[in-house]
Design a protein around this motif. Structure first.
Motif, mmCIF file in Angstrom:
data_model
loop_
_atom_site.group_PDB
_atom_site.id
_atom_site.type_symbol
_atom_site.label_atom_id
_atom_site.label_comp_id
_atom_site.label_asym_id
_atom_site.label_seq_id
_atom_site.Cartn_x
_atom_site.Cartn_y
_atom_site.Cartn_z
ATOM 1 N N HIS A 252 0.878 -1.169 0.000
ATOM 2 C CA HIS A 252 0.000 0.000 0.000
ATOM 3 C C HIS A 252 0.914 1.217 0.000
ATOM 4 N N LEU A 253 0.651 2.170 -0.889
ATOM 5 C CA LEU A 253 1.556 3.316 -1.037
ATOM 6 C C LEU A 253 1.655 4.159 0.229
ATOM 7 N N GLY A 254 0.693 4.015 1.146
ATOM 8 C CA GLY A 254 0.763 4.744 2.406
ATOM 9 C C GLY A 254 1.587 4.043 3.482
ATOM 10 N N HIS A 255 2.084 2.830 3.182
ATOM 11 C CA HIS A 255 2.821 2.058 4.188
ATOM 12 C C HIS A 255 4.244 1.780 3.708
ATOM 13 N N PRO A 256 5.238 1.939 4.595
ATOM 14 C CA PRO A 256 6.622 1.710 4.172
ATOM 15 C C PRO A 256 6.939 0.234 3.926
ATOM 16 N N GLN A 257 6.233 -0.657 4.643
ATOM 17 C CA GLN A 257 6.481 -2.096 4.488
ATOM 18 C C GLN A 257 5.287 -2.759 3.798
ATOM 19 N N PRO A 258 5.514 -3.926 3.165
ATOM 20 C CA PRO A 258 4.378 -4.668 2.604
ATOM 21 C C PRO A 258 3.327 -4.939 3.680
ATOM 22 N N ILE A 259 2.046 -4.860 3.306
ATOM 23 C CA ILE A 259 0.984 -5.080 4.292
ATOM 24 C C ILE A 259 0.585 -6.548 4.360
ATOM 25 N N LEU A 260 1.071 -7.350 3.409
ATOM 26 C CA LEU A 260 0.804 -8.788 3.451
ATOM 27 C C LEU A 260 1.947 -9.513 2.766
ATOM 28 N N THR A 261 2.410 -10.581 3.367
ATOM 29 C CA THR A 261 3.429 -11.433 2.755
ATOM 30 C C THR A 261 2.878 -12.842 2.676
ATOM 31 N N GLY A 262 2.898 -13.411 1.496
ATOM 32 C CA GLY A 262 2.428 -14.786 1.332
ATOM 33 C C GLY A 262 3.488 -15.603 0.620
ATOM 34 N N THR A 263 3.414 -16.925 0.772
ATOM 35 C CA THR A 263 4.290 -17.791 -0.016
ATOM 36 C C THR A 263 3.435 -18.846 -0.691
ATOM 37 N N ALA A 264 3.870 -19.236 -1.867
ATOM 38 C CA ALA A 264 3.162 -20.269 -2.624
ATOM 39 C C ALA A 264 4.204 -21.248 -3.151
ATOM 40 N N ALA A 265 3.875 -22.527 -3.112
ATOM 41 C CA ALA A 265 4.791 -23.528 -3.682
ATOM 42 C C ALA A 265 4.889 -23.267 -5.182
ATOM 43 N N VAL A 266 6.111 -22.927 -5.618
ATOM 44 C CA VAL A 266 6.379 -22.552 -7.029
ATOM 45 C C VAL A 266 5.177 -21.892 -7.713
ATOM 46 N N GLY A 267 4.810 -20.753 -7.181
ATOM 47 C CA GLY A 267 3.613 -20.060 -7.679
ATOM 48 C C GLY A 267 3.832 -19.416 -9.040
ATOM 49 N N SER A 268 2.738 -19.212 -9.755
ATOM 50 C CA SER A 268 2.831 -18.524 -11.049
ATOM 51 C C SER A 268 1.524 -17.803 -11.329
ATOM 52 N N GLY A 269 1.649 -16.678 -12.027
ATOM 53 C CA GLY A 269 0.453 -15.880 -12.293
ATOM 54 C C GLY A 269 0.088 -15.054 -11.077
ATOM 55 N N LEU A 270 -0.627 -13.953 -11.328
ATOM 56 C CA LEU A 270 -1.074 -13.057 -10.258
ATOM 57 C C LEU A 270 -2.258 -12.270 -10.791
ATOM 58 N N THR A 271 -3.351 -12.241 -10.038
ATOM 59 C CA THR A 271 -4.561 -11.572 -10.527
ATOM 60 C C THR A 271 -5.374 -11.052 -9.360
ATOM 61 N N TRP A 272 -6.047 -9.903 -9.545
ATOM 62 C CA TRP A 272 -6.910 -9.295 -8.516
ATOM 63 C C TRP A 272 -8.378 -9.488 -8.871
ATOM 64 N N HIS A 273 -9.177 -9.667 -7.837
ATOM 65 C CA HIS A 273 -10.636 -9.725 -7.968
ATOM 66 C C HIS A 273 -11.155 -8.363 -8.442
ATOM 67 N N ARG A 274 -12.276 -8.395 -9.163
ATOM 68 C CA ARG A 274 -12.807 -7.162 -9.757
ATOM 69 C C ARG A 274 -13.331 -6.186 -8.717
ATOM 70 N N THR A 275 -13.891 -6.673 -7.609
ATOM 71 C CA THR A 275 -14.541 -5.766 -6.648
ATOM 72 C C THR A 275 -14.067 -5.930 -5.202
ATOM 73 N N LEU A 276 -13.202 -6.906 -4.950
ATOM 74 C CA LEU A 276 -12.707 -7.141 -3.584
ATOM 75 C C LEU A 276 -11.193 -6.928 -3.531
#
Length: 325
Positions: free
Chosen positions: A283-307
């Motif tokens: 979030h541009l208002g925060h100096p650090q990431p607001i969420l950190t996640g890990t995925a087993a050899v993850g690929s692709g990234l997409t956001w929900h349309r309204t959430l």
């Protein structure tokens, strides 16, 4: 569908194949559920999702597969058409890029009509593609062959832009339908006028390799990208150089995607390491990431349309994270 707190994943959906790419439909499909598509080694699967954040009667996530398209080859990128709708008469339309350097256009009425067309022309790996956001009558694609091409739905090439390095990302904004944004691996992001087929503006990263860039849905002046191990943000009204940048991924950053609901929210992923990929929500208002996640050899990234919810593909599953606004 289970909640998985060990990796702070909000939800997971099990899939038949390894998921190389996952994409929420960014357009309104005329239904309360969200459409999502994922690509594996042989298939493209289209399904619907409903989350407890939007429907109190749902526990976690409700997922249903609508259609499985046989693809026959590994799927690398997926783009949704704005002509897709779940209201009757239903139509699912999406385009894929595959490891054989071809685009495939799939159209289904979710009953007996299932068509696909192949578009030939790129001579190297296709990195990204997007539909024209208003009518959906054209598809733009970028490739390692140093071109951006615009196709009609019959697979005819309507425009051809020669790039100075591999094309990594291509974006078409619904509020700027006559402009196409193309990001190149050499760190340059250019905007092209679709009508005159001329470059009209360029931005510079001043670092390489640029791997991914995105045009902010909520604010057409904001562009974001990842290059090297940093994320970078431009305000194109102010400068052709980034206003803000930060090192985020130790190895290298791989993908950048703006949230669809908040112009200050975005996510980045690192390169798949030996076991896991890091997902960071910023979030541009925060100096650090607001969420950190890990995925087993993850690929692709997409956001929900309204959430404020994003998804990453993984080994036989899709992983979902929910963040605060």
């Amino acid at each position: 569908m289970k909640q998985d707190s060990t990796r702070n994943t909000a939800y997971t959906v099990d899939c038949a194949e390894y998921v190389h790419v996952v994409k929420f439909n960014p357009f309104d499909s005329g239904d309360a559920c969200s459409l999502i598509a994922y690509g594996g080694n042989n298939y493209v699967v289209v399904g619907t999702c409903r989350f407890q954040e939007e429907d109190a009667e749902v526990e976690g996530v409700q997922y249903k597969t609508l259609r499985v398209f046989y693809h026959g080859i590994r799927v690398h990128a997926i783009a949704w058409s704005p002509e897709t709708r779940l209201s009757l008469p239903s139509q699912i339309r999406l385009c894929t890029a595959a490891s054989d350097r071809k685009l495939r256009l799939f159209t289904s009425d979710l009953q007996d009509k299932n068509e696909f067309k192949t578009f030939d022309g790129h001579s190297d790996y296709i990195n990204d593609l997007v539909f024209a956001p208003k009518e959906g009558q054209e598809v733009a694609s970028v490739s390692d062959d140093h071109t951006c091409r615009v196709w009609d739905l019959e697979g005819n090439e309507k425009a051809h832009f020669v790039l100075r390095s591999p094309g990594m990302s291509v974006c078409w904004h619904p509020e700027e339908a006559f402009k196409l944004m193309v990001a190149e691996k050499n760190g340059t992001i250019r905007f092209y006028d679709i009508v005159t087929q001329q470059a009209i503006l360029s931005l510079e990263c001043e670092q390489t390799p640029l791997m991914s860039a995105d045009w902010c849905f909520k604010n057409t002046l904001k562009i974001g990208a990842v290059a090297g191990s940093d994320w970078l943000i431009w305000d194109i009204a102010r400068s052709s150089y980034p206003q803000d940048k930060r090192p985020v991924h130790v190895d290298r950053a791989r993908l950048f995607r703006w949230s669809r609901v908040n112009e200050n929210l975005f996510a980045t992923t690192g390169y798949p390491g030996k076991t896991t990929t890091q997902l960071l929500v910023h979030h541009l208002g925060h100096p650090q990431p607001i969420l950190t996640g890990t995925a087993a050899v993850g690929s692709g990234l997409t956001w929900h349309r309204t959430l404020p919810l994003c998804a990453v593909g993984g080994d036989h599953k899709i992983l979902f994270w929910v963040t605060e606004m």
